[in-house]
Structure formats: structure tokens, C-alpha cells
Design a protein around this motif. Sequence first.
Motif, PDB file in Angstrom:
ATOM      1  N   THR A 406       0.837  -1.207   0.000  1.00  0.00           N
ATOM      2  CA  THR A 406       0.000   0.000   0.000  1.00  0.00           C
ATOM      3  C   THR A 406       0.865   1.248   0.000  1.00  0.00           C
ATOM      4  O   THR A 406       0.598   2.213  -0.738  1.00  0.00           O
ATOM      5  CB  THR A 406      -0.938  -0.014   1.214  1.00  0.00           C
ATOM      6  OG1 THR A 406      -1.818  -1.150   1.114  1.00  0.00           O
ATOM      7  CG2 THR A 406      -1.782   1.261   1.267  1.00  0.00           C
ATOM      8  N   ASN A 407       1.921   1.253   0.798  1.00  0.00           N
ATOM      9  CA  ASN A 407       2.834   2.408   0.834  1.00  0.00           C
ATOM     10  C   ASN A 407       3.516   2.612  -0.521  1.00  0.00           C
ATOM     11  O   ASN A 407       3.657   3.749  -1.002  1.00  0.00           O
ATOM     12  CB  ASN A 407       3.886   2.223   1.928  1.00  0.00           C
ATOM     13  CG  ASN A 407       3.307   2.358   3.322  1.00  0.00           C
ATOM     14  OD1 ASN A 407       2.262   2.988   3.502  1.00  0.00           O
ATOM     15  ND2 ASN A 407       3.963   1.769   4.316  1.00  0.00           N
ATOM     16  N   GLU A 408       3.953   1.495  -1.134  1.00  0.00           N
ATOM     17  CA  GLU A 408       4.604   1.603  -2.438  1.00  0.00           C
ATOM     18  C   GLU A 408       3.640   2.118  -3.506  1.00  0.00           C
ATOM     19  O   GLU A 408       3.999   2.940  -4.351  1.00  0.00           O
ATOM     20  CB  GLU A 408       5.143   0.228  -2.855  1.00  0.00           C
ATOM     21  CG  GLU A 408       6.387  -0.206  -2.115  1.00  0.00           C
ATOM     22  CD  GLU A 408       7.562   0.723  -2.382  1.00  0.00           C
ATOM     23  OE1 GLU A 408       7.930   0.883  -3.567  1.00  0.00           O
ATOM     24  OE2 GLU A 408       8.087   1.297  -1.417  1.00  0.00           O
ATOM     25  N   ILE A 409       2.414   1.629  -3.473  1.00  0.00           N
ATOM     26  CA  ILE A 409       1.417   2.063  -4.464  1.00  0.00           C
ATOM     27  C   ILE A 409       1.082   3.533  -4.267  1.00  0.00           C
ATOM     28  O   ILE A 409       0.926   4.284  -5.240  1.00  0.00           O
ATOM     29  CB  ILE A 409       0.154   1.185  -4.374  1.00  0.00           C
ATOM     30  CG1 ILE A 409       0.482  -0.238  -4.836  1.00  0.00           C
ATOM     31  CG2 ILE A 409      -0.976   1.766  -5.235  1.00  0.00           C
ATOM     32  CD1 ILE A 409      -0.632  -1.240  -4.588  1.00  0.00           C
ATOM     33  N   ASN A 410       0.975   3.980  -3.020  1.00  0.00           N
ATOM     34  CA  ASN A 410       0.726   5.411  -2.768  1.00  0.00           C
ATOM     35  C   ASN A 410       1.839   6.266  -3.359  1.00  0.00           C
ATOM     36  O   ASN A 410       1.587   7.332  -3.937  1.00  0.00           O
ATOM     37  CB  ASN A 410       0.613   5.665  -1.262  1.00  0.00           C
ATOM     38  CG  ASN A 410      -0.802   5.453  -0.739  1.00  0.00           C
ATOM     39  OD1 ASN A 410      -1.780   5.794  -1.415  1.00  0.00           O
ATOM     40  ND2 ASN A 410      -0.925   4.907   0.468  1.00  0.00           N
ATOM     41  N   ARG A 411       3.067   5.795  -3.208  1.00  0.00           N
ATOM     42  CA  ARG A 411       4.207   6.537  -3.768  1.00  0.00           C
ATOM     43  C   ARG A 411       4.110   6.611  -5.294  1.00  0.00           C
ATOM     44  O   ARG A 411       4.330   7.671  -5.893  1.00  0.00           O
ATOM     45  CB  ARG A 411       5.515   5.856  -3.353  1.00  0.00           C
ATOM     46  CG  ARG A 411       6.775   6.520  -3.886  1.00  0.00           C
ATOM     47  CD  ARG A 411       8.014   5.768  -3.458  1.00  0.00           C
ATOM     48  NE  ARG A 411       8.063   4.417  -3.980  1.00  0.00           N
ATOM     49  CZ  ARG A 411       8.426   4.113  -5.235  1.00  0.00           C
ATOM     50  NH1 ARG A 411       8.737   5.067  -6.100  1.00  0.00           N
ATOM     51  NH2 ARG A 411       8.454   2.847  -5.634  1.00  0.00           N
ATOM     52  N   LEU A 412       3.747   5.491  -5.935  1.00  0.00           N
ATOM     53  CA  LEU A 412       3.643   5.459  -7.386  1.00  0.00           C
ATOM     54  C   LEU A 412       2.484   6.331  -7.890  1.00  0.00           C
ATOM     55  O   LEU A 412       2.613   7.015  -8.913  1.00  0.00           O
ATOM     56  CB  LEU A 412       3.457   4.013  -7.856  1.00  0.00           C
ATOM     57  CG  LEU A 412       4.677   3.119  -7.695  1.00  0.00           C
ATOM     58  CD1 LEU A 412       4.291   1.639  -7.827  1.00  0.00           C
ATOM     59  CD2 LEU A 412       5.761   3.470  -8.713  1.00  0.00           C
ATOM     60  N   LEU A 413       1.384   6.307  -7.174  1.00  0.00           N
ATOM     61  CA  LEU A 413       0.240   7.127  -7.589  1.00  0.00           C
ATOM     62  C   LEU A 413       0.523   8.615  -7.410  1.00  0.00           C
ATOM     63  O   LEU A 413       0.050   9.452  -8.196  1.00  0.00           O
ATOM     64  CB  LEU A 413      -1.014   6.726  -6.808  1.00  0.00           C
ATOM     65  CG  LEU A 413      -1.584   5.357  -7.175  1.00  0.00           C
ATOM     66  CD1 LEU A 413      -2.685   4.941  -6.208  1.00  0.00           C
ATOM     67  CD2 LEU A 413      -2.139   5.375  -8.602  1.00  0.00           C
ATOM     68  N   ALA A 414       1.306   8.955  -6.398  1.00  0.00           N
ATOM     69  CA  ALA A 414       1.709  10.352  -6.220  1.00  0.00           C
ATOM     70  C   ALA A 414       2.530  10.813  -7.418  1.00  0.00           C
ATOM     71  O   ALA A 414       2.387  11.951  -7.908  1.00  0.00           O
ATOM     72  CB  ALA A 414       2.514  10.514  -4.928  1.00  0.00           C
ATOM     73  N   GLU A 415       3.363   9.909  -7.939  1.00  0.00           N
ATOM     74  CA  GLU A 415       4.149  10.201  -9.139  1.00  0.00           C
ATOM     75  C   GLU A 415       3.227  10.371 -10.351  1.00  0.00           C
ATOM     76  O   GLU A 415       3.412  11.277 -11.169  1.00  0.00           O
ATOM     77  CB  GLU A 415       5.114   9.035  -9.373  1.00  0.00           C
ATOM     78  CG  GLU A 415       5.961   9.140 -10.628  1.00  0.00           C
ATOM     79  CD  GLU A 415       6.797   7.886 -10.853  1.00  0.00           C
ATOM     80  OE1 GLU A 415       6.854   7.414 -12.007  1.00  0.00           O
ATOM     81  OE2 GLU A 415       7.359   7.363  -9.865  1.00  0.00           O
ATOM     82  N   GLU A 416       2.212   9.498 -10.454  1.00  0.00           N
ATOM     83  CA  GLU A 416       1.255   9.560 -11.572  1.00  0.00           C
ATOM     84  C   GLU A 416       0.524  10.914 -11.589  1.00  0.00           C
ATOM     85  O   GLU A 416       0.325  11.508 -12.648  1.00  0.00           O
ATOM     86  CB  GLU A 416       0.252   8.422 -11.451  1.00  0.00           C
ATOM     87  CG  GLU A 416      -0.882   8.458 -12.467  1.00  0.00           C
ATOM     88  CD  GLU A 416      -0.476   7.969 -13.835  1.00  0.00           C
ATOM     89  OE1 GLU A 416      -1.268   8.178 -14.779  1.00  0.00           O
ATOM     90  OE2 GLU A 416       0.619   7.387 -13.991  1.00  0.00           O
ATOM     91  N   TYR A 417       0.104  11.351 -10.412  1.00  0.00           N
ATOM     92  CA  TYR A 417      -0.697  12.572 -10.326  1.00  0.00           C
ATOM     93  C   TYR A 417       0.130  13.810 -10.061  1.00  0.00           C
ATOM     94  O   TYR A 417      -0.419  14.905  -9.857  1.00  0.00           O
ATOM     95  CB  TYR A 417      -1.767  12.405  -9.248  1.00  0.00           C
ATOM     96  CG  TYR A 417      -2.792  11.341  -9.587  1.00  0.00           C
ATOM     97  CD1 TYR A 417      -3.573  11.422 -10.745  1.00  0.00           C
ATOM     98  CD2 TYR A 417      -2.983  10.237  -8.755  1.00  0.00           C
ATOM     99  CE1 TYR A 417      -4.501  10.448 -11.063  1.00  0.00           C
ATOM    100  CE2 TYR A 417      -3.908   9.251  -9.074  1.00  0.00           C
ATOM    101  CZ  TYR A 417      -4.668   9.371 -10.219  1.00  0.00           C
ATOM    102  OH  TYR A 417      -5.593   8.399 -10.520  1.00  0.00           O
ATOM    103  N   GLY A 418       1.460  13.662 -10.053  1.00  0.00           N
ATOM    104  CA  GLY A 418       2.330  14.822  -9.867  1.00  0.00           C
ATOM    105  C   GLY A 418       2.203  15.457  -8.503  1.00  0.00           C
ATOM    106  O   GLY A 418       2.317  16.679  -8.359  1.00  0.00           O
TER     107      GLY A 418
END
Length: 419
Positions: A406-418
Motif C-alpha cells: 500500500t505504501n509503495e502504491i501510494n508513492r507510485l500514484l503520487a508520481e502519476e498525479y504529480g
Amino acid sequence: MKRLLVILLAVLVVLSFAKVKITFWHAMGGGHGKALEEIVKMFNETHPDIEVEAVYVGNYGALAQKLLAAAQSGELPTLSQAYSNWTAKLIHAGVVQELNEYVFDPEIGLTEEEWKDIWEPFRKNCMWGDKIYAMPFNKSLYVLFVNTDALLMYGVDAPKTVDELVEAARILTDDIDGDGNIDQYGFGFRTTVDTFQILLSVRGGSILKKVNGKWVPNLDTPEARDVLKLLKQMKDEKIAYVQGGYMSGPFGDGKVIMYIGSIAGKPYVDRASKGKHDWSWVPVPRWKTNKVPFAGTDVIMFNTATEEQKRAAWEFMKFLVSPEITAYWAVHTGYVPVRRSALETKIWKEYAQSDPKAEIPLVQIPNGVFDPQIGVWYEIRQTVGTMFANVINGKMDIDEAIKWATNEINRLLAEEYGE
């Protein structure tokens, strides 16, 4: 002077008949690659003004890397296979050609009837809002492969629910030679994200969910825990054979009696099982839902091509989704025809008559679900795959693994949405 005019006229004639050359990058190897070569050959023979050069880049990972590098260097092909998350990244990079002007062109496009003849889930997966950026190509569904000889011998019916799957796995698991070691496992699964995602989907869960228009992690749920507990229990109880590689080999050898896999694996299962046992497939057993993920890629066009190349590329894209060609592709590879009318073609009807199991996967099309169309989906899948493998292999407990993922996915989604 006359000689010069003759030469100029000859040059003009040659130029007027010059072929438009386009390149198509793909990841179809083996028998699938041979089927694609035949399709390209058919197209080139029936379109003398166009030459398609199909370039096998390697596996999907190699193709993804090459496409992303080519987008940076400006050396893109005319067309390429692409998963929707790759397409999302390339749309963001500004290099993917929007196809609406071709699809709906009154002269060279598709009629409304032809466009709607493409299965609705496949159409929707090619669209971002009202813009079309792809055409469906090698689409597959997941099914449960079963060794019908073994089921008959042990008096077991093909399971229709997950509970029945577990019970059948127990019955079918056997120490045949009595040496204390299991020779035959009732079920087999791979330690990949696909296994987890398929069962999560039929359990009624998902890796991500949308909240206020944005994707967020959805792993800290009872559904995800149920899937992890079930598969870990089946492994620990030794009623499931587990490995990272494809299951067609162990299935063919009789080491595994049932496994969930893509219908695109049919040619490999045929070869592995030939002369050893009969087999069939059935829909993935129901848990809470019948929803099963689709797999496979689309074909996209790049806006870096010339106008001539784009028009030629569209002709090839249209050729690929024509009823006869998508039926030919399905018959020779195991993929699903992308149009309903393909089921009425002579080649498909003969195929379905000779192999009754051919149409079984089609009943799952209305229940199919697609992956989120976001650029970081590949990285999210890698994360979830690592989480799943760590739980199954005992490297992390379920709560620890879910928290990490979950932490890793949150990090990746933050990258997706800038963010």
C-alpha cells in the motif's frame, strides 16, 4: 533533351507506384509470431501500395523499454502493440495518434455498425474519454484448465465455485507411487500478480479503486486478505503446486490437474498434453462474482509518422480487426476474436465445430474487467506481484505485506498525479 525527359518520366512513374512502408513493433514470438507473419503477408499481398514490416522486438518487457526509449529519442515505429498503461504513458508524452478521424472517416473508416461490432469492453479499453487511441488486437481471458482424464478417474466434476475448486484439489492431490512424496497436485498456481488479481476480482475486490476521480490503493481489505489466506493455505496444505513459471508444462506432464491461465496458452497446453491426456477448460470458478480480468494488448499509431504512413497504418489496423482476420488470428493463437461477427465467419465456425471448447471462454466477455488506464500500472503490478510472492513464500505475513505494498502504491500514484 529527349533522353532527360524520358528519365524524368520514368522516375515519376516509379515514384507514383512507390510503396508506403510502415513498421510494426510487436512481442509475438513462437507460434503466435508465425500467425502474425502470415497476417502481415496476407495484408502486403492484398495491398500492393503498402508494405508492413513486422519487427519482433522481444518479450513484452523488452518492447515496453524500447518504446519508452524511442519516445525519448524520436525513433518510434509507425505502429506498435501496447498495453493500455503503456499507451497512457505515451499519450502523456504526446506521441500517440488519436484515431477518431480515421475510425469515423466516411470513406476509409468504420461504419457505426462495424465499430459497435467490436466487443464493448474492448472498445472502451481503447478510449480515454471520447478519444480513441488504440484498436484491440491480442485479447485473452482467463479460464480454468482441467485434465479431463484425471477428473473422470477420480469422479470429480469441473469446479464452478472456489469452494468446489479447493475440495477438488484435495481429492485430486495424490501420492501415486506411495513413496511419501506427492506426485500429483490437484491445483497449480504461479506466484505472479495475475494469479492474485484474478482471484481478487472473483472475490469482489480490486487492486485499486477510484475516490473523487483518482485511483487509490485497495489492498487493505477483507477481499485481498481472503485471497492471500486461501492460496497460502492451499500451498501449505500441499494441495497446490506453486512455481513462478508457466503451468502448461506441469499440466501436460500430469503433475498439476487444474490451473488458471490465459486462453492464449492453448497451443502450449496442446503440445504439452498431446499423447498424455485429454483436457478442456471451463470458466474461472465463481467466488462472490464472475468478473475476470482481460489480458492482452492493443495496437497504437504514432503521430511522428508522415500523413501517408498514418493512412497506410490505419488500413493495417482496420485489416487486423476485420472479421476474417481476427477470426484467423483467434483460431491460430487461442486469443479471442475482437468482433462479434467473426463468430459467423467460415474459419471460426469450422474451428468451433472441430473443437467444442473454443467458444467456452466467450461467455466470460460480458463479465471481463480491464486494468486501470494509468501510466504507473506496470510498476503497481510489479509491487503487487512482489507482495503476493512474499506472502506465498513465507517472507512476509499478510498484514506486513499489505502495508508495504500500500505504501509503495501510494508513492507510485503520487508520481502519476504529480503530487
